[in-house]
Design a protein around this motif. Structure first.
Motif, mmCIF file in Angstrom:
data_model
loop_
_atom_site.group_PDB
_atom_site.id
_atom_site.type_symbol
_atom_site.label_atom_id
_atom_site.label_comp_id
_atom_site.label_asym_id
_atom_site.label_seq_id
_atom_site.Cartn_x
_atom_site.Cartn_y
_atom_site.Cartn_z
ATOM 1 N N VAL A 79 41.382 52.445 39.600
ATOM 2 C CA VAL A 79 42.865 52.879 39.739
ATOM 3 C C VAL A 79 42.792 54.250 39.464
ATOM 4 N N VAL A 80 43.811 54.955 40.471
ATOM 5 C CA VAL A 80 44.205 56.083 40.286
ATOM 6 C C VAL A 80 45.774 56.060 40.350
ATOM 7 N N PHE A 81 46.465 57.211 39.480
ATOM 8 C CA PHE A 81 48.142 57.042 39.120
ATOM 9 C C PHE A 81 48.341 58.671 39.676
ATOM 10 N N LEU A 117 41.404 55.125 35.748
ATOM 11 C CA LEU A 117 40.928 54.359 34.941
ATOM 12 C C LEU A 117 40.225 53.333 35.825
ATOM 13 N N VAL A 118 39.712 52.717 34.539
ATOM 14 C CA VAL A 118 38.553 51.414 35.584
ATOM 15 C C VAL A 118 39.265 49.987 34.861
ATOM 16 N N PRO A 119 40.790 49.479 35.045
ATOM 17 C CA PRO A 119 41.174 48.428 34.544
ATOM 18 C C PRO A 119 40.741 47.172 34.692
ATOM 19 N N ASP A 120 40.598 46.402 33.263
ATOM 20 C CA ASP A 120 40.215 44.872 32.961
ATOM 21 C C ASP A 120 41.008 43.764 33.888
ATOM 22 N N THR A 121 41.490 44.034 34.809
ATOM 23 C CA THR A 121 43.291 43.275 35.930
ATOM 24 C C THR A 121 43.298 43.575 36.245
ATOM 25 N N ASP A 122 44.003 42.721 37.639
ATOM 26 C CA ASP A 122 43.722 42.863 39.158
ATOM 27 C C ASP A 122 45.848 43.767 39.303
ATOM 28 N N GLU A 123 46.241 43.271 37.791
ATOM 29 C CA GLU A 123 47.878 44.178 38.025
ATOM 30 C C GLU A 123 47.758 45.517 36.759
ATOM 31 N N VAL A 124 47.578 46.642 36.839
ATOM 32 C CA VAL A 124 48.327 47.436 36.237
ATOM 33 C C VAL A 124 48.957 48.539 36.203
ATOM 34 N N CYS A 125 49.904 48.560 34.623
ATOM 35 C CA CYS A 125 50.970 49.797 34.836
ATOM 36 C C CYS A 125 50.590 50.634 33.862
ATOM 37 N N ILE A 126 51.223 51.559 34.439
ATOM 38 C CA ILE A 126 51.297 52.626 33.292
ATOM 39 C C ILE A 126 52.581 53.225 32.499
#
Length: 149
Positions: A79-81, A117-126
Motif C-alpha cells: 500500500v502507498v499513502f 507499507l505491507v499491511p496485514d489486513t485488506d483495510e489499512v488506515c494511517i
C-alpha cells in the motif's frame, strides 16, 4: 574630714549620673556604627534608574494537519499513502503510523510526504502529522484509509 556614714557609698548620686551618661555615650556610638554599617552613607556612584524593557515574543502559530491523505494498493501486497502539507516550511518532517483499532498508534518520522507499507489486513488506515523543525507538531492527525475491496 568627716567619714561617710556607714552603709553609703563614696561619690553618692554623682556616681549614678556618670554611669548613666557613660551608658548613653556607648549606646549612641553603637547606633551610629549600625547606621553606617547598614548603608546610612550616600554612595559616591548614583544608583541606576530603573528602565523598562519590552520584549516581543512571536505568536505561536498552530501547525496544520496534512491534507488529502490518499492511499492505494500497488500490486497484491503493498500500500502507498501520500499527503499534502498545506503550509510547507524548511525542515518539515512527518510523523505517521498505522491505525490499529484498540491499540495506541506507533509513530515513525519520515522526511517525504509518502510512505509504502505491507499491511496485514485488506483495510489499512494511517494517521499523519506535520512536525516542524522546532519540534512543534500538528495538534490533530490527518487520517487516510484504503480498502482492497
Amino acid at each position: 574630714v568627716a567619714a561617710a556614714p556607714s552603709g553609703t557609698r563614696a561619690g553618692g548620686p554623682w556616681r549614678v549620673v556618670v554611669g548613666v551618661a557613660s551608658g548613653l555615650v556607648v549606646v549612641g556610638a553603637v547606633a551610629v556604627a549600625a547606621v553606617l554599617a547598614l548603608g546610612g552613607q550616600e554612595s559616591a556612584a548614583p544608583s541606576p534608574e530603573p528602565t523598562s524593557v519590552t520584549t516581543t515574543t512571536p505568536p505561536v502559530v498552530a501547525v496544520p494537519a496534512p491534507e488529502d491523505v490518499e492511499g492505494w494498493w500497488r500490486g497484491d501486497d503493498e500500500v502507498v499513502f501520500t499527503w499534502v502539507n498545506p503550509d510547507p516550511m524548511d525542515g518539515d518532517r512527518y510523523l505517521w503510523g498505522v491505525v490499529v483499532p484498540g491499540e495506541e498508534t506507533a509513530m515513525t518520522v519520515v522526511e517525504e510526504n509518502r510512505v509504502e507499507l505491507v499491511p496485514d489486513t485488506d483495510e489499512v488506515c494511517i494517521e499523519v502529522l506535520v512536525v516542524r523543525e522546532d519540534r512543534r507538531a500538528s495538534t490533530r492527525p490527518a487520517l487516510g484509509c484504503v480498502d482492497r475491496g
